[in-house]
Design a protein around this motif. Structure first.
Motif, short mmCIF file in Angstrom:
data_model
loop_
_atom_site.label_atom_id
_atom_site.label_comp_id
_atom_site.label_asym_id
_atom_site.label_seq_id
_atom_site.Cartn_x
_atom_site.Cartn_y
_atom_site.Cartn_z
N ASN A 88 12.75 24.75 -4.48
CA ASN A 88 14.20 24.60 -4.34
C ASN A 88 14.92 25.91 -4.08
OD1 ASN A 88 14.13 25.79 -6.86
ND2 ASN A 88 14.43 23.89 -7.97
N THR A 89 14.16 27.01 -3.95
CA THR A 89 14.73 28.30 -3.59
C THR A 89 13.81 29.02 -2.63
OG1 THR A 89 15.79 28.53 -5.77
CG2 THR A 89 15.52 30.53 -4.47
N TRP A 90 14.40 29.51 -1.54
CA TRP A 90 13.64 30.34 -0.59
C TRP A 90 14.42 31.65 -0.43
CZ3 TRP A 90 9.07 29.42 2.24
CH2 TRP A 90 8.49 28.16 2.04
N LEU A 91 13.68 32.74 -0.53
CA LEU A 91 14.30 34.06 -0.43
C LEU A 91 13.56 34.91 0.60
CD1 LEU A 91 14.49 34.72 -4.28
CD2 LEU A 91 16.34 33.90 -2.85
N TRP A 92 14.30 35.80 1.24
CA TRP A 92 13.69 36.76 2.17
C TRP A 92 14.06 38.18 1.71
CZ3 TRP A 92 10.18 35.80 5.92
CH2 TRP A 92 10.02 34.47 6.31
N TYR A 93 13.02 39.03 1.62
CA TYR A 93 13.18 40.41 1.22
C TYR A 93 12.66 41.33 2.33
CZ TYR A 93 13.80 39.02 -3.70
OH TYR A 93 14.25 38.47 -4.89
N LYS A 94 13.21 42.55 2.35
CA LYS A 94 12.69 43.58 3.24
C LYS A 94 12.32 44.81 2.41
CE LYS A 94 13.63 46.85 6.89
NZ LYS A 94 14.65 47.77 7.41
N VAL B 259 14.16 44.77 -0.95
CA VAL B 259 15.59 44.48 -1.10
C VAL B 259 15.86 43.07 -0.61
CG1 VAL B 259 17.89 45.12 -0.32
CG2 VAL B 259 16.23 46.90 -0.84
N LEU B 260 16.64 42.33 -1.35
CA LEU B 260 16.97 40.96 -0.98
C LEU B 260 17.83 40.93 0.28
CD1 LEU B 260 16.87 37.93 -1.79
CD2 LEU B 260 19.04 38.32 -2.99
N LEU B 261 17.42 40.12 1.24
CA LEU B 261 18.18 39.97 2.50
C LEU B 261 19.02 38.69 2.47
CD1 LEU B 261 15.40 40.84 5.13
CD2 LEU B 261 17.26 42.32 4.32
N ILE B 262 18.35 37.59 2.22
CA ILE B 262 19.00 36.28 2.28
C ILE B 262 18.39 35.38 1.21
CG2 ILE B 262 19.31 34.18 3.66
CD1 ILE B 262 19.47 35.88 6.14
N ALA B 263 19.25 34.61 0.54
CA ALA B 263 18.80 33.63 -0.44
C ALA B 263 19.25 32.24 0.02
CB ALA B 263 19.40 33.94 -1.81
N LEU B 264 18.34 31.29 -0.04
CA LEU B 264 18.61 29.91 0.41
C LEU B 264 18.33 28.96 -0.74
CD1 LEU B 264 16.62 30.36 3.71
CD2 LEU B 264 19.10 30.15 3.59
N TYR B 265 19.31 28.10 -1.03
CA TYR B 265 19.18 27.22 -2.20
C TYR B 265 19.27 25.74 -1.85
CZ TYR B 265 20.09 31.55 -4.77
OH TYR B 265 20.03 32.83 -5.27
N LYS B 266 19.49 25.42 -0.58
CA LYS B 266 19.72 24.03 -0.21
C LYS B 266 18.92 23.68 1.03
CE LYS B 266 23.70 20.97 0.48
NZ LYS B 266 25.18 20.95 0.63
N PHE C 142 16.39 27.24 5.50
CA PHE C 142 15.60 26.56 4.50
C PHE C 142 15.23 25.21 5.12
CE2 PHE C 142 13.99 24.65 0.96
CZ PHE C 142 14.65 24.72 -0.25
N GLY C 143 13.93 24.99 5.34
CA GLY C 143 13.49 23.78 6.02
C GLY C 143 13.90 22.52 5.30
N ILE C 144 14.14 21.46 6.08
CA ILE C 144 14.63 20.21 5.53
C ILE C 144 13.60 19.55 4.59
CG2 ILE C 144 13.80 18.73 7.39
CD1 ILE C 144 17.29 18.58 5.81
#
Lengths: 115, 110
Positions: free
Chosen positions: B30-36, B44-51, B65-67
């Protein structure tokens, strides 16, 4: 704002010597705390995490241990270092709580070379 | 244990090109995150996806964030030299520690 600091930044230690890496978080209370290790150019391996003072979960059996003597302090230790302990060690924190606990924030990292 | 498949493992691109990388899992999260991670520094956190289905942009970065809640992609448009680094995807469920992919190493040729 929250900050995380770990030290030392660089360490060269002989085989068999002890290790102590320290990490502190400011600007938040009761954080979840983590220690990761990263071999050169590789992925992140979770070593330990803690959800509170004195509560430590170990993810992999190894030559290392962790302690949390205070709410915002996390220490990574070893009594006798091995060559295979060399790597980049990262401390991290996340806010406690169900959803906010998912996003973690990393410290600057500590380079350990065991010789 | 839970595993993420992150691809490609490495990329060499020309400055100005667009970049696309992705992560897939066999489990639902239920959470996808991208770090660099820049060389010698912490990620470092780039983008956080919760939905599920969420599409989020951060400057030249776009992530979705894939369906099915089993995958995510990160796109970088018009790459520049400072985009060099290792990009990690990470997934979470509840209050358990994140699981990280093995990273995509990006090199940009000027």
């Amino acid at each position: 704002s929250q900050t995380i600091h770990q030290w030392p930044a660089t360490l060269v230690q002989p085989v068999g010597s002890p290790l102590s890496l320290e990490c502190t978080v400011e600007g938040t209370s009761n954080p979840n705390l983590y220690w990761y290790r990263q071999a050169a150019g590789r992925g992140l391996q979770l070593l330990f995490y803690s959800v509170g003072i004195g509560q430590i979960s170990s993810e992999v059996p190894q030559n290392l241990s962790a302690s949390r003597p205070q709410d915002r302090q996390f220490i990574l230790s070893s009594k006798k270092l091995l060559l295979s302990d060399s790597g980049f060690y990262l401390c991290a924190w996340s806010a406690s709580g169900r959803r906010s606990g998912n996003t973690i924030y990393f410290g600057e990292g500590s380079w350990l070379t065991v010789v | 244990g839970q595993q993420l498949n992150q691809s490609p493992q490495s990329m060499f691109i020309q400055e100005g090109e667009d970049v696309s990388m992705n992560c897939t899992s066999s489990s639902i999260f239920n959470t996808w995150l991208w770090y660099k991670q820049d060389p010698g520094e912490g990620p470092v956190l780039l983008i956080a996806l919760y939905k599920a289905g969420e599409l989020t942009s951060n400057g030249r970065l776009t992530a979705q964030f894939g369906i099915t809640r089993k995958d995510s992609f990160l796109n970088i448009s018009a790459s520049i030299p400072s985009d060099v680094g290792i990009y990690f995807c990470a997934v979470g469920a509840g209050n358990t520690p994140l699981v990280f992919g093995k990273g995509t190493r990006l090199s940009v040729i000027a």
